[in-house]
Design a protein around this motif. Structure first.
Motif, mmCIF file in Angstrom:
data_model
loop_
_atom_site.group_PDB
_atom_site.id
_atom_site.type_symbol
_atom_site.label_atom_id
_atom_site.label_comp_id
_atom_site.label_asym_id
_atom_site.label_seq_id
_atom_site.Cartn_x
_atom_site.Cartn_y
_atom_site.Cartn_z
ATOM 1 N N VAL A 148 0.834 -1.207 0.000
ATOM 2 C CA VAL A 148 0.000 0.000 0.000
ATOM 3 C C VAL A 148 0.873 1.264 0.000
ATOM 4 N N GLN A 151 2.324 2.273 -3.323
ATOM 5 C CA GLN A 151 1.283 2.848 -4.198
ATOM 6 C C GLN A 151 1.054 4.322 -3.851
ATOM 7 N N VAL A 152 0.990 4.610 -2.541
ATOM 8 C CA VAL A 152 0.745 5.996 -2.101
ATOM 9 C C VAL A 152 1.903 6.898 -2.536
ATOM 10 N N ALA A 207 -4.713 2.324 -3.694
ATOM 11 C CA ALA A 207 -4.118 2.166 -2.354
ATOM 12 C C ALA A 207 -5.214 2.038 -1.302
#
Lengths: 459, 199
Positions: A148, A151-152, A207
């Motif tokens: 995650v 992705q952020v 995300a």
């Protein structure tokens, strides 16, 4: 803290430090790729193709994302697994964490001479931290947090190449600004804005979706584990109940064995003093009869499937002998009809089944000053009806469909009595019906076929 | 309405506000300056030598513009004083880039020395110096400002962006060194003033 936990914590701390080191040396490892980004920008200006700028932006975003994620995860592990965390509030931990990341980025920028993007990185950091708090608290999985986080960070790096956000001090360092100025020169400002959004939005949405999926997956697993634990507890409870039931059966058997034993003993003492040859034969016959009864009882207990031909009155008497009639608040009315049929059942087990029903009637909550229970035995077509009727509060309509479920109970009992009774009655070719009305009481009717209609009887 | 939906709507509204504000902000900035569009008469002659001061990629844009304007030029981001042979105009494109310096394996000190040597030689040879800065105020950090301060006294024509002059740094530089200054809105407005120095 246990020794294993200390080892575990130290391992995570070490992993965190390693990730920080990777983050710090990453610009040196990836230097060639950074150079390629500059070459792509130059090529874009030279050939007038903004496509090279998008490639350069993608490379840059990826490199920044990897670096930021390493520093982020490293700092998280170090702070999360130090003795510092439990002593500080959640807010203070977050502030320390953000400051630590800013310090690491500045240090990294000074060491590698690669400028960092404060606005987009801090924004990504805050989002990643919020997600971390929810995700790591729920799943405790570093791999999921890494997926995650990257992705952020990748999403936010795309904001750096958007000329639209230049006023907010986003994308002002060396490489993002070079991409933007080259884009503006090639009349590709809108292309860069669009591309930035086209990557930022899907990645940030992804995300959040990934986080939600990971959390719900973890919750499902948690629920499954809880259910499994509950199921095990129920199994344990059932096993204990079964043990107690066996104990009860053994108790009642031992109690019943006393009667023929007393008879044998009495007759035996008479044998010792009797000189009459005719009496000796009679006593011997009665002793033999008592031994037969004892054998029959033991067989009933040992072999569940074994059944005996008996008069219904024998079963009733056997049940009566075991009824707890001492309680003054309970009034028993036992009605025995005429010419009851002979039946073919396992006496000990069937008696336990009927006693279970009677015990239910005794335990049923009651609004009256005393409990009134009618136990009736009557002859019907092809068999015998045993009816147990009480004046309790009855069974609620919503509970009625669940009364045969194993473990279901409305008065804190094991919930095994009724299913157990049903099983034994059906094993003996009988049926059981329950009629109940809330506030009016309950009527349980047991049907046992007569010896002439029973299919398995052997004459 | 559920709290979650409300939060999402608020977030989208905030994002839209930021976008709208960014556009307005840019327009406001553009409107607040008066710029000299170009030189009234040419001051430079061909051949021009285009070089970088700080190794930023901006020099490549000026080279592209010069080529499109058919201005005869040599493009040497790391030009030395010896390369000024036969050159009538020296164009400095100022912008410090740490990554650019790394690619060319030079450091800031050697870059500064190279620029000073070029300026000395151009002064000796009476070569026209044009200085271009197309970065904004954010990019005009300590080293870039130092390079501009070094080059400006020998500069004959200074072209910069309005965004870089929000604090009056470029206009002050032009004023103190008595050089003509053109402030442009963006990189796309660069061709006209740059060409006016030659034609």
């Amino acid at each position: 803290m246990e020794k294993n936990d200390v080892k575990h914590y130290k391992l995570f701390m070490l992993g965190g430090i390693l990730l920080i080191i990777i983050g710090l040396i990453f610009p040196f490892i990836s230097q060639t790729t950074w150079f390629n980004i500059i070459f792509k920008i130059r090529k874009a200006i030279h050939v007038g193709d903004s496509g090279h700028l998008i490639l350069a932006a993608a490379n840059m975003s990826f490199l920044y994302a990897v670096q930021s994620t390493s520093l982020f995860l490293g700092a998280i592990l170090v702070i999360y697994y130090t003795d510092l965390k439990p002593t500080l509030s959640k807010f203070k931990t977050s502030v320390i964490f953000v400051l630590a990341i800013i310090f690491l980025n500045v240090a990294n920028s000074m060491l590698s001479n690669l400028p960092w993007e404060p606005v987009s990185t801090i924004l990504a950091l805050i989002i990643a931290l919020l997600i971390f708090e929810k995700l790591y608290g729920e799943t405790n999985s570093l791999l999921q947090v890494s997926i995650v986080s990257i992705q952020v960070f990748f999403a936010f790096q795309w904001l750096n190449i958007m000329p639209l956000f230049s006023s907010y001090y986003i994308g002002q360092s060396d490489i993002p600004f070079s991409i933007k100025i080259a884009g503006l020169y090639l009349q590709a400002g809108s292309v860069l804005n669009f591309t930035g959004f086209a990557f930022f939005l899907p990645f940030i949405v992804s995300a959040f979706i990934t986080t939600t999926l990971f959390i719900s997956y973890s919750q499902n697993i948690h629920m499954m584990k809880e259910n499994y634990e509950k199921e095990r507890e129920i199994q344990n409870m059932k096993a204990k109940e079964l043990q107690s039931r066996i104990y009860k059966e053994v108790n009642s058997l031992v109690h019943d064995l006393k009667t023929p034993l007393v008879t044998i003993r009495g007759l035996n003492s008479l044998l010792a003093v009797s000189k009459d040859q005719g009496k000796l034969a009679e006593y011997s016959g009665r002793i033999d009869n008592s031994v037969g009864k004892m054998t029959e009882m033991i067989s009933s207990f040992l072999y569940e499937a074994s059944r005996q031909k008996l008069q219904a009155i024998e079963l009733i008497s056997y049940i009566r002998a075991q009824l707890p009639l001492e309680d003054d608040t309970i009034k028993f009315d036992i009605k025995i009809g005429d010419s009851l049929p002979n039946i073919y059942v396992n006496k000990v087990r069937m008696a336990r089944a009927v006693i279970n029903i009677l015990e239910n009637a005794i335990l049923a909550p009651c609004k009256h000053s005393y409990k009134y229970i009618i136990f009736e035995a009557k002859s019907v077509d092809n068999g015998l009806h045993l009816v147990v009727q009480d004046n309790g509060t009855g069974i609620k309509e919503e509970d009625f469909s669940r009364i045969w479920e194993v473990g279901f109970s409305t008065n804190n009992t094991s919930g095994l009595g009724l299913p157990f009774a049903k099983q034994i009655i059906e094993d003996n070719e009988g049926t059981i019906d329950i009629l109940s009305e809330a506030g009016q009481g309950t009527v349980v009717t047991i049907f046992l076929p007569s010896i002439y209609s029973s299919s398995e009887v052997e004459y | 309405m559920k709290m979650k939906s409300f939060k999402i709507i608020m977030l989208i509204a905030l994002l839209l506000l930021l976008i709208v504000n960014a556009t307005i902000f840019e327009k406001k900035k553009e409107a607040s300056f008066n710029s000299l569009p170009s030189l009234p008469k040419p001051i430079a002659k061909e051949y021009a030598l285009i070089t970088s001061a700080g190794q930023g990629t901006d020099a490549y844009i000026i080279n592209d513009i010069a080529n499109k304007m058919m201005i005869h030029n040599y493009f040497m981001p790391q030009a030395e004083a010896t390369n000024l042979e036969g050159i009538n105009t020296l164009v400095f494109v100022v912008g410090y880039s740490p990554m650019g310096e790394k690619i060319h394996n030079v450091n800031y000190v050697s870059e500064k020395k190279r620029i000073i040597a070029l300026l000395e030689k151009s002064n000796e040879e009476n070569i026209t110096v044009i200085t271009v800065y197309i970065g904004g105020k954010q990019q005009r950090e300590k080293r870039t400002e130092e390079l501009l301060n070094i080059i400006s006294p020998e500069t004959d024509y200074l072209i910069g962006t309005k965004a870089a002059n929000t604090d009056g740094f470029l206009s002050e530089l032009a004023k103190s060194n008595r050089i003509p200054l053109t402030l442009i809105n963006g990189v796309n407005d660069l061709s006209e003033p740059f060409a006016s120095a030659f034609r």
